[in-house]
Design an enzyme around this catalytic site. Structure first.
Site, PDB file in Angstrom:
ATOM      1  N   THR A   1      65.920 -69.901  25.587  1.00  0.00           N
ATOM      2  CA  THR A   1      64.366 -70.808  25.626  1.00  0.00           C
ATOM      3  C   THR A   1      64.554 -70.276  23.864  1.00  0.00           C
ATOM      4  OG1 THR A   1      62.113 -71.967  25.443  1.00  0.00           O
ATOM      5  CG2 THR A   1      63.505 -70.460  27.293  1.00  0.00           C
TER       6      THR A   1
ATOM      7  N   ARG B   1      55.901 -77.486  15.793  1.00  0.00           N
ATOM      8  CA  ARG B   1      57.021 -77.105  16.788  1.00  0.00           C
ATOM      9  C   ARG B   1      58.470 -78.333  16.199  1.00  0.00           C
ATOM     10  NH1 ARG B   1      53.100 -74.945  18.006  1.00  0.00           N
ATOM     11  NH2 ARG B   1      52.603 -74.716  19.983  1.00  0.00           N
TER      12      ARG B   1
ATOM     13  N   GLY C   1      44.430 -70.491  22.404  1.00  0.00           N
ATOM     14  CA  GLY C   1      45.529 -69.777  22.435  1.00  0.00           C
ATOM     15  C   GLY C   1      46.916 -70.571  22.069  1.00  0.00           C
TER      16      GLY C   1
ATOM     17  N   ASN D   1      63.162 -77.319  21.414  1.00  0.00           N
ATOM     18  CA  ASN D   1      62.230 -78.465  21.971  1.00  0.00           C
ATOM     19  C   ASN D   1      63.588 -79.929  21.818  1.00  0.00           C
ATOM     20  OD1 ASN D   1      59.133 -78.145  22.255  1.00  0.00           O
ATOM     21  ND2 ASN D   1      59.825 -77.387  20.225  1.00  0.00           N
TER      22      ASN D   1
ATOM     23  N   ALA E   1      71.510 -74.693  34.909  1.00  0.00           N
ATOM     24  CA  ALA E   1      70.094 -75.221  35.479  1.00  0.00           C
ATOM     25  C   ALA E   1      69.675 -73.842  35.454  1.00  0.00           C
ATOM     26  CB  ALA E   1      71.862 -74.622  36.374  1.00  0.00           C
ATOM     27  N   ALA E   2      68.336 -74.393  35.870  1.00  0.00           N
ATOM     28  CA  ALA E   2      67.516 -73.511  35.971  1.00  0.00           C
ATOM     29  C   ALA E   2      66.059 -74.366  36.154  1.00  0.00           C
ATOM     30  CB  ALA E   2      66.396 -73.135  34.031  1.00  0.00           C
TER      31      ALA E   2
ATOM     32  N   LYS F   1      63.604 -66.075  32.131  1.00  0.00           N
ATOM     33  CA  LYS F   1      64.341 -66.436  30.677  1.00  0.00           C
ATOM     34  C   LYS F   1      65.061 -65.176  29.885  1.00  0.00           C
ATOM     35  CE  LYS F   1      66.398 -70.499  30.531  1.00  0.00           C
ATOM     36  NZ  LYS F   1      67.833 -70.921  31.057  1.00  0.00           N
TER      37      LYS F   1
ATOM     38  N   ASP G   1      74.521 -74.280  45.906  1.00  0.00           N
ATOM     39  CA  ASP G   1      72.898 -73.778  45.065  1.00  0.00           C
ATOM     40  C   ASP G   1      73.196 -71.922  43.804  1.00  0.00           C
ATOM     41  OD1 ASP G   1      70.422 -71.955  45.252  1.00  0.00           O
ATOM     42  OD2 ASP G   1      70.389 -73.721  47.216  1.00  0.00           O
TER      43      ASP G   1
ATOM     44  N   TYR H   1      57.719 -68.450  33.032  1.00  0.00           N
ATOM     45  CA  TYR H   1      59.427 -69.055  33.186  1.00  0.00           C
ATOM     46  C   TYR H   1      59.759 -68.372  32.011  1.00  0.00           C
ATOM     47  CZ  TYR H   1      62.409 -71.949  30.235  1.00  0.00           C
ATOM     48  OH  TYR H   1      63.153 -72.350  30.127  1.00  0.00           O
TER      49      TYR H   1
END
Length: 295
Positions: free
Chosen positions: A108, A197, A258, A161, A67-68, A136, A46, A132
């Site tokens: 990201t 994107r 926005g 993406n 992992a996130a 990061k 963990d 989020y």
């Protein structure tokens, strides 16, 4: 190398594990699910429990840290949870690693926020607009400062993406458009569908991670954007209809206040320094892969 992959059971993690195995590395998969590919060692830990990470990282030379928790909307409701896992978990992992380890940290592109200039280079100031992305960015800092201390070597990959492959995430536009074409829930298009994107195939992401791992040196830290194909929602819909031969049913909704009109990755450094080139990231290829695997 002996490589620990965190988040190995995820969409991107599975592709990274396969790519590293193919490159001849001995992979230890840290994952929730018990099933791992043949020849891959399984580990349980963990991120919030440093002692379990010490056991999982015992004897490794490197880690690809995937992992996130990664839900933007949920992060507004549970910001502390995102910091606990994404920041605290990364700090625990860094402290658990043997000295001299190599680290590839998958971050990201949302850490940039909404820059006015496009495409976005790596030296663009970070301006995260949600918990989020902020978590990061904080984890990036922990990785960078630990590398600069000389304890590890690290590379941060700012992923835009990911798509293609066995993607079951119903929040991604390509997945949702393909599902709509297959008779599922109609695709909701906000505004006129012109928002752009940057998309990249998950296997091209895995290649970037493998290249970064091989280049990373102790005491150094570098950052690379990982993206490939800029496309609007309208482009995605047209591609799905072209590839599948089926219409994509749409539901129109007002534009989100926005919403950023365009987010594109400048990947020239990734190509120049690591020699990376996307092989499966053309829009029709991304859609076709999603469609075939869905069937």
């Amino acid at each position: 190398m002996r490589v620990l992959v965190t988040g190995a059971s995820g969409f991107i993690g599975g592709a990274v594990v396969a790519r590293l195995v193919a490159a001849g590395h001995a992979v230890r998969a840290l994952a929730h699910e018990a099933d791992v590919p043949a020849g891959v060692e399984s580990a349980r830990a963990d991120l919030r429990d440093r002692d379990s990470l010490v056991r999982a990282a015992d004897g490794v030379d490197a880690v690809v840290h995937l992992a996130a928790v990664a839900r933007v909307r949920e992060s507004f409701e549970r910001p502390l949870h995102h910091y606990e896992v994404n920041v605290g978990g990364t700090v625990n992992l860094l402290s658990a690693l043997p000295e001299g380890s190599r680290v590839v940290f998958v971050s990201t592109g949302t850490v940039y926020g909404a820059p006015l200039s496009q495409p976005i280079p790596e030296d663009c100031p970070r301006a995260p607009a949600n918990p989020y992305a902020a978590s990061k960015a904080a984890a990036e800092d922990a990785v960078a400062w630990t590398a600069r201390s000389g304890r590890i070597g690290a590379t941060t990959l700012r992923l835009f993406n990911a798509a293609g492959g066995d993607d079951r995430d119903g929040t991604r536009v390509i997945t949702r458009a393909v599902d709509a074409a297959a008779g599922g829930t109609p695709l909701t298009v906000f505004g006129d569908g012109s928002a752009v994107r940057d998309f990249v195939h998950v296997e091209d992401v895995a290649t970037a991670a493998a290249l970064a791992l091989e280049r990373t040196a102790v005491g150094s830290h570098d950052v690379f954007n990982v993206g490939a194909t800029a496309a609007s929602v309208r482009d995605v819909v047209a591609s799905v209809e072209r590839v599948t031969g089926r219409p994509v049913p749409l539901v129109r909704a007002p534009a989100n206040d926005g919403e950023v009109a365009e987010l594109r990755a400048d990947t020239r450094r990734l190509r120049r320094v690591l020699g990376w080139e996307p092989e499966r990231s053309a829009l029709d290829d991304l859609v076709r892969d999603q469609w075939v695997r869905r069937a």
